[in-house]
Write a protein that holds these residues in place. Structure first.
Motif, PDB file in Angstrom:
ATOM      1  N   LEU A  22       0.850  -1.185   0.000  1.00  0.00           N
ATOM      2  CA  LEU A  22       0.000   0.000   0.000  1.00  0.00           C
ATOM      3  C   LEU A  22       0.887   1.236   0.000  1.00  0.00           C
ATOM      4  N   SER A  23       0.648   2.146  -0.953  1.00  0.00           N
ATOM      5  CA  SER A  23       1.402   3.394  -1.015  1.00  0.00           C
ATOM      6  C   SER A  23       0.431   4.555  -0.868  1.00  0.00           C
ATOM      7  N   LEU A  24       0.490   5.202   0.297  1.00  0.00           N
ATOM      8  CA  LEU A  24      -0.420   6.298   0.610  1.00  0.00           C
ATOM      9  C   LEU A  24       0.283   7.621   0.358  1.00  0.00           C
ATOM     10  N   SER A  25      -0.282   8.430  -0.533  1.00  0.00           N
ATOM     11  CA  SER A  25       0.308   9.716  -0.880  1.00  0.00           C
ATOM     12  C   SER A  25      -0.574  10.835  -0.324  1.00  0.00           C
ATOM     13  N   ILE A  26      -0.036  11.594   0.640  1.00  0.00           N
ATOM     14  CA  ILE A  26      -0.732  12.723   1.256  1.00  0.00           C
ATOM     15  C   ILE A  26       0.201  13.926   1.193  1.00  0.00           C
ATOM     16  N   ASP A  27      -0.225  14.985   0.512  1.00  0.00           N
ATOM     17  CA  ASP A  27       0.581  16.214   0.419  1.00  0.00           C
ATOM     18  C   ASP A  27       1.995  15.916  -0.070  1.00  0.00           C
ATOM     19  N   ASP A  28       2.091  15.123  -1.128  1.00  0.00           N
ATOM     20  CA  ASP A  28       3.375  14.777  -1.753  1.00  0.00           C
ATOM     21  C   ASP A  28       4.285  13.956  -0.839  1.00  0.00           C
ATOM     22  N   HIS A  29       3.750  13.457   0.243  1.00  0.00           N
ATOM     23  CA  HIS A  29       4.525  12.576   1.126  1.00  0.00           C
ATOM     24  C   HIS A  29       3.959  11.168   1.005  1.00  0.00           C
ATOM     25  N   VAL A  30       4.821  10.195   0.695  1.00  0.00           N
ATOM     26  CA  VAL A  30       4.384   8.828   0.437  1.00  0.00           C
ATOM     27  C   VAL A  30       4.814   7.927   1.594  1.00  0.00           C
ATOM     28  N   VAL A  31       3.853   7.175   2.123  1.00  0.00           N
ATOM     29  CA  VAL A  31       4.119   6.191   3.167  1.00  0.00           C
ATOM     30  C   VAL A  31       3.734   4.821   2.614  1.00  0.00           C
ATOM     31  N   THR A  32       4.691   3.910   2.585  1.00  0.00           N
ATOM     32  CA  THR A  32       4.466   2.585   2.019  1.00  0.00           C
ATOM     33  C   THR A  32       4.322   1.554   3.135  1.00  0.00           C
ATOM     34  N   THR A  33       3.300   0.736   3.027  1.00  0.00           N
ATOM     35  CA  THR A  33       3.039  -0.331   3.995  1.00  0.00           C
ATOM     36  C   THR A  33       3.015  -1.660   3.250  1.00  0.00           C
ATOM     37  N   THR A  34       3.774  -2.628   3.749  1.00  0.00           N
ATOM     38  CA  THR A  34       3.804  -3.960   3.156  1.00  0.00           C
ATOM     39  C   THR A  34       3.122  -4.938   4.099  1.00  0.00           C
ATOM     40  N   VAL A  35       2.161  -5.683   3.571  1.00  0.00           N
ATOM     41  CA  VAL A  35       1.392  -6.631   4.376  1.00  0.00           C
ATOM     42  C   VAL A  35       1.617  -8.030   3.833  1.00  0.00           C
TER      43      VAL A  35
END
Length: 558
Positions: free
Chosen positions: A543-556
């Motif tokens: 999962l790659s969440l992009s908020i205000d040009d900041h990306v947080v990647t979560t691997t499940v």
């Protein structure tokens, strides 16, 4: 003036001053040659520090508990709390001899604070020793307590004065914003004492509408300076106005819920504050240690919350000493706005079940039963304007819990009564390979956050160099998770721990399948943003969440 040219000797403690047949010169007040000794005595001599009239003030910082002090042959007292300095005002001679007896800590209550970093052997001693000239009548302590009334908020200033002469005077108390020159409040309190007396007086400073101190990201870190002056003697303390409550949905500051993502540390320093901020933590819990004042100053400035452990030995039978230590700790650190709670370790709080999930152990506990007598005594002695939490000890559970290579991850479901800690889940992540262990710990932390626990904390191993990397990812303030609690359905859930709404996109990949979802989530909330069609053969979802040009990647891993 820092005191130097010390001599030391291992001694047998008795009723009077320690004696020995042989003193040896030492270059520190915790020399390694005395590691493991039951008691060590230190002595030095120094000249009169005064240029003219007045007296002198002796300060010993980090004095081992039950330390005893003699000056020029006279006994000046016993000190019981290493996280506060020993202070004494005296009339110096032309040449003065200081003798200090230090004893080995007997339990965890003794072996706490800046006196005993986890990576040092136990050596009875002192951290710093100094003597300075002082006026005849001197303020030796300033303690701050907050209060709220219908007329506004304010502070009770508790001032301790050592009188060298008969004293009939007034202490001026003032309160100013730390960022401006303007006066917020001013008052005077009378003080009367005979020569040689030590007296305590109290005064109040009220502000009708003070600027509040807020945690980082929730508002400004407004602070105020309290100043107490008696002729030429003065002391100051920096504080901030806030309210802290513990509720079933977590910690509430100034009426706003603040999600707790906590970093636990064994040897806190001022640099720990920067480390915690880099790891996206909102709180630091010093484990069994009392940090130096500079740590709290840095946390106040940064807007980082602190849950301060009360150092005590729950297995002991003496309840008065934990009560005394708790009162002293509350007085010394209670004025810091970053202080969000006190943690009291309780050996009576046990984990009820332990499950082996292969790559980690899951420990579950619920509140129930009465807290241990020492934990209750300490909790009841703490200031009532800051919550006190009773926590299970870190040595409960499988053998791997006490291993220096294990991660300890805790999730708390809050309770309206902080002493009734609600439900508690701990993940113990052991393993020999640091990278593999850290990856598993990161996944476990994400699972705790996905579970909706209002308080989540992580204690990394003492042996991992990059221990905040998995915490930084798992503690991202806005983060996406998978919810597969319903058979046959996979939902994407986004948690927003910030006080502002979050808008962006969530891209997902699972094997050969991929897709995207729009994200629009309110402040301090948790919501399902859509369903994901994950192929049954896919063993991993990214999962790659992009908020205000900041990306947080979560691997499940599935």
């Amino acid at each position: 003036m820092k005191l130097g040219e010390w001599e030391a000797a291992a001694v047998d403690p008795g009723e009077g001053p320690p004696t020995t047949d042989e003193w040896v010169a030492v270059d520190s007040l915790r020399p390694s040659r005395f590691a493991g000794e039951h008691a060590v005595a230190y002595r030095t001599s120094f000249a009169d520090p005064r240029d003219g009239a007045g007296r002198a003030l002796l300060e010993l910082h980090g004095l081992s508990p039950r330390g005893r002090v003699w000056l020029n042959g006279d006994f000046y007292g016993t000190h019981d709390t290493p996280f506060t300095p020993f202070r004494s005002v005296f009339e110096p001679a032309d040449r003065n001899e200081l003798l200090v007896e230090c004893r080995t800590p007997e339990n965890r209550l003794d072996d706490a604070g800046e006196t005993s970093p986890a990576n040092e052997p136990t050596i009875p001693g002192v951290r710093r020793a100094s003597v300075e000239p002082t006026p005849e009548n001197v303020i030796t302590d300033l303690t701050i307590r907050h209060y709220d009334t219908d007329d506004g908020s304010g502070v009770n200033a508790i001032v301790t004065v050592d009188a060298g002469t008969d004293l009939r005077d007034r202490i001026e108390l003032s309160l100013r914003s730390a960022d401006t020159d303007g006066m917020s409040a001013l008052s005077h309190v009378g003080v009367t004492a005979d020569a040689g007396d030590r007296v305590t007086v109290r005064g109040q400073l009220t502000v009708r509408d003070p600027d509040r101190w807020w945690p980082r990201g929730f508002g400004a870190q407004n602070r105020y300076t309290v100043h107490a002056a008696l002729d030429e003697s003065e002391r100051t303390a920096t504080t901030g106005f806030q309210t802290v409550e513990s509720r079933s949905d977590g910690i509430v500051v100034n009426g706003t819920r603040v999600p707790i993502r906590g970093l636990c540390v064994r040897s806190p320093t001022p640099e720990t504050v920067e480390r915690a901020l880099a790891a996206n933590a909102t709180l630091v819990r010093p484990v069994g240690a009392v940090p130096p004042p500079a740590f709290y100053d840095a946390a106040d400035e940064a807007g980082l919350l602190i849950c301060q452990d009360v150092p005590l030995d729950p297995g002991g039978l003496d309840v008065e000493r934990p009560r005394r230590v708790a009162r002293t700790l509350g007085g010394a650190y209670g004025h810091h706005p970053s202080l969000a709670g006190f943690g009291v370790r309780d050996d009576a709080a046990r984990f009820e079940s332990i499950d082996d999930e292969g790559d980690r152990y899951v420990l579950r506990a619920t509140s129930g039963g009465d807290p241990a007598a020492t934990a209750t005594a300490a909790a009841e002695a703490l200031p009532n304007d800051v919550p006190a939490f009773v926590f299970p000890g870190f040595d409960a559970g499988p053998e791997e819990v006490s291993s220096p290579t294990a991660w300890l991850l805790d999730g708390y479901a809050g309770a309206d009564d902080p002493l009734d800690a609600g439900t508690h889940t701990r993940y113990v992540v052991p393993g020999a390979d640091a990278d593999e262990r850290a990856e598993r710990a990161g996944h476990a932390l994400e699972r705790l956050r996905e579970s909706g626990r209002p308080i989540v904390t992580a204690l990394p191993p003492a042996t991992d160099d990059n221990d905040t990397d998995p915490i930084e990812t798992a503690f991202a303030p806005v983060k996406a998770f998978l919810d597969e609690s319903t058979p046959g359905e996979t939902r994407a859930v986004v948690v927003n721990d910030t006080p502002e709404p979050a808008t962006g996109d969530l891209a997902w990949t699972a094997g050969d399948a991929d897709g995207a979802l729009s994200v629009e989530i309110g402040p301090l909330s948790r919501d399902t943003v859509g369903e994901i069609d994950v192929p049954i053969e896919a063993h991993r979802v990214e999962l790659s969440l992009s908020i205000d040009d900041h990306v947080v990647t979560t691997t499940v891993d599935r």
